[in-house]
Design an enzyme around this catalytic site. Structure first.
Site, PDB file in Angstrom:
ATOM      1  N   ASP A  11       0.884  -1.157   0.000  1.00 38.19           N
ATOM      2  CA  ASP A  11       0.000   0.000   0.000  1.00 38.19           C
ATOM      3  C   ASP A  11       0.932   1.219   0.000  1.00 38.19           C
ATOM      4  O   ASP A  11       2.085   1.123   0.426  1.00 38.19           O
ATOM      5  CB  ASP A  11      -0.857  -0.057   1.273  1.00 38.19           C
ATOM      6  CG  ASP A  11      -1.672   1.195   1.470  1.00 38.19           C
ATOM      7  OD1 ASP A  11      -2.346   1.616   0.519  1.00 38.19           O
ATOM      8  OD2 ASP A  11      -1.621   1.755   2.583  1.00 38.19           O
ATOM      9  N   ASP A  13      -0.007   5.075   0.824  1.00 39.99           N
ATOM     10  CA  ASP A  13      -0.219   6.013   1.933  1.00 39.99           C
ATOM     11  C   ASP A  13      -0.312   5.275   3.258  1.00 39.99           C
ATOM     12  O   ASP A  13      -1.178   4.421   3.434  1.00 39.99           O
ATOM     13  CB  ASP A  13      -1.527   6.797   1.726  1.00 39.99           C
ATOM     14  CG  ASP A  13      -1.383   7.828   0.629  1.00 39.99           C
ATOM     15  OD1 ASP A  13      -0.281   8.379   0.488  1.00 39.99           O
ATOM     16  OD2 ASP A  13      -2.365   8.078  -0.078  1.00 39.99           O
TER      17      ASP A  13
HETATM   18  P1  B16 Z   1      -6.550  10.133  -4.352  1.00 39.36           P
HETATM   19  P2  B16 Z   1      -3.735   4.151  -0.233  1.00 39.36           P
HETATM   20  C1  B16 Z   1      -5.535   6.161  -0.427  1.00 39.36           C
HETATM   21  O1  B16 Z   1      -4.270   5.628  -0.669  1.00 39.36           O
HETATM   22  C2  B16 Z   1      -5.499   7.097   0.774  1.00 39.36           C
HETATM   23  O2  B16 Z   1      -5.189   6.368   1.956  1.00 39.36           O
HETATM   24  C3  B16 Z   1      -6.839   7.743   0.945  1.00 39.36           C
HETATM   25  O3  B16 Z   1      -6.838   8.629   2.050  1.00 39.36           O
HETATM   26  C4  B16 Z   1      -7.220   8.492  -0.345  1.00 39.36           C
HETATM   27  O4  B16 Z   1      -8.514   9.081  -0.234  1.00 39.36           O
HETATM   28  C5  B16 Z   1      -7.187   7.507  -1.512  1.00 39.36           C
HETATM   29  O5  B16 Z   1      -5.914   6.918  -1.586  1.00 39.36           O
HETATM   30  C6  B16 Z   1      -7.512   8.189  -2.836  1.00 39.36           C
HETATM   31  O6  B16 Z   1      -6.509   9.112  -3.100  1.00 39.36           O
HETATM   32  O7  B16 Z   1      -7.519  11.219  -4.035  1.00 39.36           O
HETATM   33  O8  B16 Z   1      -5.116  10.604  -4.409  1.00 39.36           O
HETATM   34  O9  B16 Z   1      -6.935   9.339  -5.571  1.00 39.36           O
HETATM   35  O10 B16 Z   1      -3.722   4.109   1.279  1.00 39.36           O
HETATM   36  O11 B16 Z   1      -4.660   3.119  -0.860  1.00 39.36           O
HETATM   37  O12 B16 Z   1      -2.344   4.132  -0.815  1.00 39.36           O
HETATM   38 MG    MG Z   2      -2.953   3.118   3.332  1.00 42.64          MG
END
Ligand code: B16
Ligand code: MG
Length: 214
Positions: A11, A13
């Site tokens: 993953d 984030d």
């Molecule tokens: P975006 P992950 C996720 O990433 C984030 O944890 C989440 O907070 C965010 O809303 C989502 O990606 C979408 O992100 O707006 O940049 O498309 O934890 O799956 O790496």
């Molecule tokens: Mg994450």
């Protein structure tokens, strides 16, 4: 404990890097503009959740009904603010622990991929100096269904040409562990609400602990 795997899917984030505060600032700017209450506690509910689903959580506090078109415009506005903030990220945002562990796993012969819900994955990886590092990237631009749906991890395995059973997933979100398990993969929890969520196969003590199990 040792795991026999060929590939490890990370993953982004909350595992490789931390963009929470930028997501928070960008959503906060939008919420303030709309006059909707938003705080860090609500922000915690957005981890691993897709952009549109995150917006729905924020709009729970609004008594106004918005059209799909208005919602799309809001999500786009938030993303523009968020991408501006992401420009603050540099390779210094990648810890030595994460960088060295990834390099050592590669040296041990593992295939390494990203499985993230974020549509900004490639931009973030470039900012932290990992633009060319991973063998494959599956992200929010490849999928329709967000975690806990297994789609993003199955997509990563397919791109790698590996069987799901030969893949392990590192996640900080419970929804991500559920997605990994639904994909038929091993779920390794690292911090967040993934830790001790009851569905993980193993709780990592820290990122470098990967070198003890692979
Ligand atoms: P975006 P992950 C996720 O990433 C984030 O944890 C989440 O907070 C965010 O809303 C989502 O990606 C979408 O992100 O707006 O940049 O498309 O934890 O799956 O790496
Ligand atoms: Mg994450």
């Amino acid at each position: 404990m040792k795991f026999e795997k060929r590939a490890i899917i990370f993953d982004l984030d909350g595992v490789i890097c931390f963009t929470d505060r930028y997501h928070y600032q960008a959503w906060k700017m939008l919420a303030d503009k709309l006059g909707i209450y938003f705080d860090e506690k609500i922000n915690n509910r957005l981890r691993g959740v897709s952009r549109m689903a995150s917006l729905e959580i924020i709009l729970e506090r609004s008594d106004k009904a918005y059209s799909e078109e208005e919602k799309l415009a809001m999500a786009t506005e938030k993303n523009e603010t968020y991408r501006e903030l992401l420009k603050n990220m540099t390779p210094a945002d990648l810890t030595d622990e994460v960088r060295d562990t990834l390099k050592e796993l590669r040296a041990r012969g593992y295939r390494l991929a990203i499985g993230s819900s974020s549509k900004n994955t490639k931009f973030i990886l470039e900012r932290i100096g990992l633009g060319d590092f991973f063998d494959e990237i599956a992200d929010g631009t490849d999928i329709i269904h967000s975690k806990p749906d297994p789609e993003v991890f199955l997509c990563a395995a397919k791109k790698l040409g590996e069987n799901p059973a030969d893949c392990a997933v590192v996640e900080d979100a419970k929804a991500g562990i559920q997605a990994a398990k639904a994909a038929g993969m091993t779920g390794l929890a690292l911090h967040g609400d993934a830790e001790n969520c009851g569905e993980e196969d193993y709780n990592l003590k820290n990122f470098a602990d990967l070198l003890n199990i692979f």
